[in-house]
Write a protein that holds these residues in place. Sequence first.
Motif, PDB file in Angstrom:
ATOM      1  N   GLN A  28      -8.085  22.110  47.332  1.00 44.81           N
ATOM      2  CA  GLN A  28      -8.527  21.746  45.982  1.00 44.81           C
ATOM      3  C   GLN A  28      -8.370  20.253  45.720  1.00 44.81           C
ATOM      4  N   LYS A  64      -4.227  26.146  49.912  1.00 49.23           N
ATOM      5  CA  LYS A  64      -5.253  26.131  48.867  1.00 49.23           C
ATOM      6  C   LYS A  64      -5.163  24.869  48.008  1.00 49.23           C
ATOM      7  N   ARG A  65      -3.945  24.430  47.745  1.00 46.58           N
ATOM      8  CA  ARG A  65      -3.770  23.231  46.914  1.00 46.58           C
ATOM      9  C   ARG A  65      -4.334  21.997  47.621  1.00 46.58           C
ATOM     10  N   THR A  86      -1.262  36.961  40.654  1.00 51.97           N
ATOM     11  CA  THR A  86      -0.623  35.960  39.794  1.00 51.97           C
ATOM     12  C   THR A  86       0.659  35.537  40.497  1.00 51.97           C
ATOM     13  N   ALA A  87       0.697  34.289  40.953  1.00 52.37           N
ATOM     14  CA  ALA A  87       1.860  33.783  41.687  1.00 52.37           C
ATOM     15  C   ALA A  87       2.922  33.318  40.702  1.00 52.37           C
ATOM     16  N   GLY A 135       1.311  28.445  48.616  1.00 53.07           N
ATOM     17  CA  GLY A 135       0.036  28.016  48.052  1.00 53.07           C
ATOM     18  C   GLY A 135      -0.402  26.640  48.514  1.00 53.07           C
ATOM     19  N   GLU A 142       0.783  31.252  37.998  1.00 53.31           N
ATOM     20  CA  GLU A 142      -0.534  30.687  38.290  1.00 53.31           C
ATOM     21  C   GLU A 142      -1.422  31.765  38.906  1.00 53.31           C
ATOM     22  N   GLN A 143      -2.627  31.885  38.423  1.00 54.22           N
ATOM     23  CA  GLN A 143      -3.567  32.864  38.942  1.00 54.22           C
ATOM     24  C   GLN A 143      -4.193  32.344  40.236  1.00 54.22           C
ATOM     25  N   THR A 144      -4.088  33.127  41.298  1.00 45.09           N
ATOM     26  CA  THR A 144      -4.723  32.784  42.569  1.00 45.09           C
ATOM     27  C   THR A 144      -5.844  33.781  42.832  1.00 45.09           C
ATOM     28  N   ASP A 145      -6.492  33.652  43.987  1.00 45.09           N
ATOM     29  CA  ASP A 145      -7.581  34.574  44.331  1.00 45.09           C
ATOM     30  C   ASP A 145      -7.098  36.013  44.434  1.00 45.09           C
TER      31      ASP A 145
END
Length: 741
Positions: A734, A730-731, A273-274, A727, A267-270
């Motif tokens: 969101q 951030k999740r 890529t995690a 993460g 998954e792309q984060t700020d």
Amino acid sequence: MAQVIGIVEGIIFRNEENGFSVIDVREEGTNQVITAVGNFPFINQGERVKLEGEWTTHPDYGHQLKMVTYSSVAPSTLVGMESYLASGLIKGVGPATAKALVRHFGMDVLDIIQFNPQRLTEVEGIGKTRAEMIASSFSEQKDIREAMIFLQSYGITTAYALKIYKAYGANTINIVRENPYRLAEDITGIGFKTADQIARSLGVDMNSHYRVMAGIKYLLSMAASDGHTFLPREELISKAVKLLDVEKPLVEDALTGMALSQAVVMEQTDSCTAVYLAAFYIAEAGSARMLRDLAAAGKGGLSGKIGNKIRYFEESHHIQLANQQREAVKQAMEHGVVIITGGPGTGKTTTINCIIELMIQEGLSVELAAPTGRAAKRMTEATGREAKTIHRLLEYGFSDDDEDIFQRNEDNPIKADAIIIDEMSMVDIFLFYHLLKAIVQGTRLVMVGDVDQLPSVGPGNVLRDMIQSGEIPVIKLTEIFRQAQESMIIVNAHRINSGVMPLLNVKEKDFFFDRRESAEEILRTIKDLIIKRLPGYGQYHSLNDIQVLVPMKKGIIGVNNLNAELQMVLNPPADFKKEKAIRDIIFRQGDKVMQIKNNYRLRWSRIDENGETWEGEGVFNGDMGFIQDINHEEQTVTVLFDDKTVVYDFSQLDELELSYAISIHKSQGSEFPVVIIPLISGPPMLMTRNLLYTAVTRAKELVVLVGRDNMIARMISNNHIAKRYSGLCKRIEQSFRMMHV
């Protein structure tokens, strides 16, 4: 190659870790006693063996046989058979039982045990249950020996070979041959390199796609043991190239394949890529979504006039809540999800009690829980209401396939209108995910904890992430109550947490510092404190009241050495005390021990004040007790935990550790009357402010720091909090943003 058949007369030396032994064997035919050396992990005195090896001459010990292979062979005489059975090899058979079995069955006894065990009940004193145990033990010993020989041929130590056999049983050899990389995933303590060594011995190609995928999984699993839920892609690839000694494109291709098969999620984060193992991604994403749904469903006050109800609570309990406490109660009554955090002495318990009382007045059913057994017990004592472990609340159990499951889930939720969880700093992402799955929308969730303590041992940074998201109501209790200000433990805990040196050796208070420079001096002082000074100072019991909490495992004042040293002075060996050596530990009757993992299958019994016997299942990580008995014939160790008696099989002793001294991490959720904390130089990543703060807050009545005062200052100034890749924050942001749209 020389061959010797004979009876083992004595075991001169045995290394419990790797099985290396020196034995005396009386050779058949010559009656001569010879010395043999080699790896004999399960050999017993009285056993008849066949040895093959080479004769050597040791400069100090003389002529001896260096064993290459050995096997156990059936005895050829009645005396030998009796000696063999009495050797301790077979669980449930001691000297008296061995004599009775040989008297009744003669030389046919081994065939009876193996092929017709129901006939064992013909012998007086052997019932059906014991006969089954004897037969099962005999069969298991045969399987174990075969597995040991196979595993040790690949350099696996006896201790780890036993762990592997415990996990895979009679299928050990087949499983390891089919997929040796499972060892790195399934067996704690066995690394990828060991599994890789076996795989390569079995002919697996270094560039095998399967090998590379196994290495990637291993690295992500190891990251989880350090608290991470993911690794950045570039960091993971770099680690994999180094671990596997392969080209980068090979790792990149394997990673892409794993993403396509959903073994991992990228998954792309700020910032990167995690890369997640799928289970971690599901737990994080699911937790954020379910938190949002709980918060949305629980909005709105339970009823009006909360202020009046709080005042009535204050009057009836003759107390006055601080403004922050009142706010915490109001938020808990008005929101679906609330976090209450604060240090010692700030009134978390009183706040919880007020919330419980008001919710019950509203007709709500309330469940209380905490991550560990000791934390749940403390919560019960503080509230006067039953608190369970979170696992027990979720009805942890076993499926028809004997797999571990939580029986409370989205299809069978917890039956409660409100759930209050204490010690939230200890909750990892997996436990949190399963908890949320079992909470139906409309149920209120109140989470209480101290965010400044050490984070969870498991992966994730749940409490801190929730607070940092800014989406969940957080009430931080900071006011120290007047009665708490009398305690230097509480005052100094807050000073440490604020980065200020504690007040040391204030007269007639409860926080002391004993300056010592060397590790040897610290060790002597700790012994003196436990044996003489503290029992004389406050009538503290050396074993029941005083707990040594240690930053490190290794070194003179590390957990391992301190336990060995304190065992010698607090529970020295004696002729009347039975012992059992396992790994590098000697367990002895009277020892103080700790359960180091949750085991929900372990049975316990308790006799109440009316003489009635109660039975149940479950012994939890952090439970502490004392060894009551060691039975070598039954191969069991009996431990008393508070009011519960638990019988361990010898094969389960890897779940116990000596606990005269324990790590600060393992003390989370517990309290002790007196805490001794040795302080000497250590790695900066370890010797941190929150480690010292956590240790100090474990004490109820007295803290004694022993060591260097500059170490106290260094730890307080070191406010390093190890970064965890997570993460969740951030999740949550969101997910809640979607709710606000």
